[in-house]
Design a protein around this motif. Structure first.
Motif, mmCIF file in Angstrom:
data_model
loop_
_atom_site.group_PDB
_atom_site.id
_atom_site.type_symbol
_atom_site.label_atom_id
_atom_site.label_comp_id
_atom_site.label_asym_id
_atom_site.label_seq_id
_atom_site.Cartn_x
_atom_site.Cartn_y
_atom_site.Cartn_z
ATOM 1 N N ASP A 269 0.099 10.075 1.583
ATOM 2 C CA ASP A 269 -0.988 9.596 0.722
ATOM 3 C C ASP A 269 -1.217 10.638 -0.363
ATOM 4 O O ASP A 269 -1.812 11.686 -0.122
ATOM 5 C CB ASP A 269 -2.257 9.394 1.549
ATOM 6 C CG ASP A 269 -3.494 9.070 0.706
ATOM 7 O OD1 ASP A 269 -3.370 8.920 -0.521
ATOM 8 O OD2 ASP A 269 -4.595 8.982 1.299
ATOM 9 N N LEU A 291 -4.838 4.949 3.003
ATOM 10 C CA LEU A 291 -4.718 5.469 4.368
ATOM 11 C C LEU A 291 -4.319 4.367 5.348
ATOM 12 O O LEU A 291 -3.437 4.563 6.199
ATOM 13 C CB LEU A 291 -6.041 6.107 4.798
ATOM 14 C CG LEU A 291 -6.385 7.448 4.156
ATOM 15 C CD1 LEU A 291 -7.821 7.830 4.476
ATOM 16 C CD2 LEU A 291 -5.432 8.531 4.641
ATOM 17 N N ILE A 306 -1.241 13.984 4.029
ATOM 18 C CA ILE A 306 -2.324 13.462 3.192
ATOM 19 C C ILE A 306 -2.768 14.546 2.211
ATOM 20 O O ILE A 306 -3.825 15.170 2.382
ATOM 21 C CB ILE A 306 -3.503 12.979 4.065
ATOM 22 C CG1 ILE A 306 -2.992 12.012 5.149
ATOM 23 C CG2 ILE A 306 -4.558 12.282 3.208
ATOM 24 C CD1 ILE A 306 -4.044 11.604 6.157
ATOM 25 N N ILE A 329 -11.417 3.536 7.877
ATOM 26 C CA ILE A 329 -9.988 3.640 8.180
ATOM 27 C C ILE A 329 -9.708 3.082 9.578
ATOM 28 O O ILE A 329 -10.553 3.153 10.475
ATOM 29 C CB ILE A 329 -9.468 5.083 8.053
ATOM 30 C CG1 ILE A 329 -10.116 6.004 9.077
ATOM 31 C CG2 ILE A 329 -9.690 5.611 6.661
ATOM 32 C CD1 ILE A 329 -9.447 7.359 9.158
ATOM 33 N N THR A 343 -4.215 16.861 6.912
ATOM 34 C CA THR A 343 -5.079 16.717 5.753
ATOM 35 C C THR A 343 -5.458 18.097 5.215
ATOM 36 O O THR A 343 -5.084 19.123 5.766
ATOM 37 C CB THR A 343 -6.361 15.957 6.121
ATOM 38 O OG1 THR A 343 -7.114 16.769 7.045
ATOM 39 C CG2 THR A 343 -6.051 14.631 6.778
#
Length: 406
Positions: A269, A291, A306, A329, A343
């Motif tokens: 992402d 996502l 991500i 999500i 992340t």
């Protein structure tokens, strides 16, 4: 010393080129500076004459008014420059060195830094782990879209280029080491891209294109880039990527046409919290879309990188939950498929030396792939407007006219 010209956030949709103070080895009060950092001595720092400093999509989030950034904040966290002054505690970096600056500010002394987690240093931001130049809620270190900038903990943070003349010849590539190339690499590496992998990268902006470049460098067999912007998709195809136009609907069908199966080994992402919907909903902002899509099209047991930015405060969000970073999500889907997620800020120092060597030894052409375009600092307001319109360019500011253009 003399003055300093810089690019400043002037309210939603506006940036200005301003005259500001030449940096010193002490943090002073100003827009966005954490009060607890005011008066902080930076004897371990250097002052750089900025050679190249880039406009980033993360800057654009602030300029659109989608964060709590205060007006007057000097922007810019992608910095490459020449050392013109060193603090009394700097031992190894010397005046005249040409260096890349990781966008993460790290002390090199705390537990996280010693573990290589330089994106979440514990000592540079009084409010929370992690800091950056010229960015909202990141401790108030002054941004580098300027002629001169202060860099703290210089011996630890700076990546010195081994040959200054060679570096200037490749400066449009090397300027990407401060953020987007390591960030893109981090996205695909943590997604598990290895030799022969198939990978889907959501987003054909500069970070997405950098991730695609990194995936190729890691040996991916097929790199698929998805976006709504046809010009940016064409840029991805220019260096050998397959593409998916998500305005035409769910990427799964287009991925199946490319691979023969509707799933990839690895998903990335590179869009973040201002994501839009797909197909008939392409004009609508739907921050969880990417996502959820990446979970849907990544195989069971796969991983998601991500690097796209998600924030805890978004005053421009359309619903109350999203205003505080709460998104719908499908975590149950990710759990059922045993996905792993990475992340947060890229720890730039984990990758930048290796990527520098890949550039210097002609193993990659990151500037070409992201369509790096040099402009003067006075052209920054127009550069922000053009970038926001979706042009397939990565704008590189040339504040001291040290980059040869043309």
């Amino acid at each position: 010393m003399g003055g300093n010209k810089a690019v400043s956030y002037a309210g939603p949709g506006k940036v200005e080129v301003i005259d500001t103070d030449y940096p010193t080895f002490e943090l002073k009060d100003g827009p966005g500076v954490n009060p607890a950092n005011v008066g902080r001595k930076v004897n371990h720092g250097v002052i750089l004459k900025v050679v190249a400093t880039n406009i980033c999509g993360s800057d654009q989030h602030m300029v659109r008014g989608r964060t709590t950034a205060p007006e007057g904040l000097v922007l810019g966290h992608e910095i490459t420059g020449e050392v013109v002054e060193t603090g009394p505690d700097v031992e190894f970096i010397k005046e005249g060195d040409l260096c890349s600056v990781p966008f993460n500010i790290a002390c090199g002394r705390c537990q996280n830094c010693k573990e290589g987690k330089t994106g979440i240093c514990l000592n540079v931001n009084p409010d929370r782990p992690g800091s950056a130049y010229g960015y909202v809620d990141m401790g108030g270190w002054v941004g580098g879209q300027a002629q001169y900038v202060l860099v703290p903990y210089a011996d630890w943070n700076l990546l010195k280029f081994p040959d200054k003349d060679q570096a200037m010849e490749k400066i449009m590539d090397l300027t990407m080491l401060s953020d987007i190339f390591p960030t893109g690499y981090h996205g695909v590496f943590t997604a598990g891209v290895r030799t022969g992998s198939t990978v889907y990268i959501a987003g054909a902006g500069p970070v997405g294109l950098a991730a695609a470049t990194a995936a190729q460098l890691l040996g991916a067999s097929v790199v698929i880039v998805g976006d709504l912007n046809k010009e940016r998709l064409a840029q991805a195809r220019s260096f050998g990527c397959e593409t998916v136009d998500v305005s035409e609907g769910d990427p799964k069908d287009q991925i199946e046409q490319i691979l023969g199966v509707p799933e990839v080994d690895c998903g990335v992402d590179a869009v973040g919290f201002e994501a839009h919907g797909q197909g008939k909903e392409a004009a609508e902002e739907k921050p969880a879309t990417v996502l959820n899509t990446v979970m849907d099209i990544t195989k069971a047991g796969g991983a998601l990188g991500i690097p796209g930015l998600y924030v805890t405060g978004d005053p421009g969000a359309k619903d109350e939950a999203a205003k505080v970073g709460s998104l719908s999500i499908r975590i149950g889907l990710g759990w059922a498929k045993s996905h792993s997620f990475t992340t947060g800020q890229c720890p730039v120092m984990r990758y930048h030396r290796q990527l520098m060597n890949a550039i210097l030894h002609d193993k990659t052409q990151i500037a070409k792939n992201v369509n790096a375009t040099a402009i003067s600092i006075d052209q920054a307001p127009q550069g922000y407007k053009d970038f926001d319109s979706g042009v397939a360019k990565k704008f590189v500011l040339n504040p001291n006219e040290m980059i040869k253009v043309g």
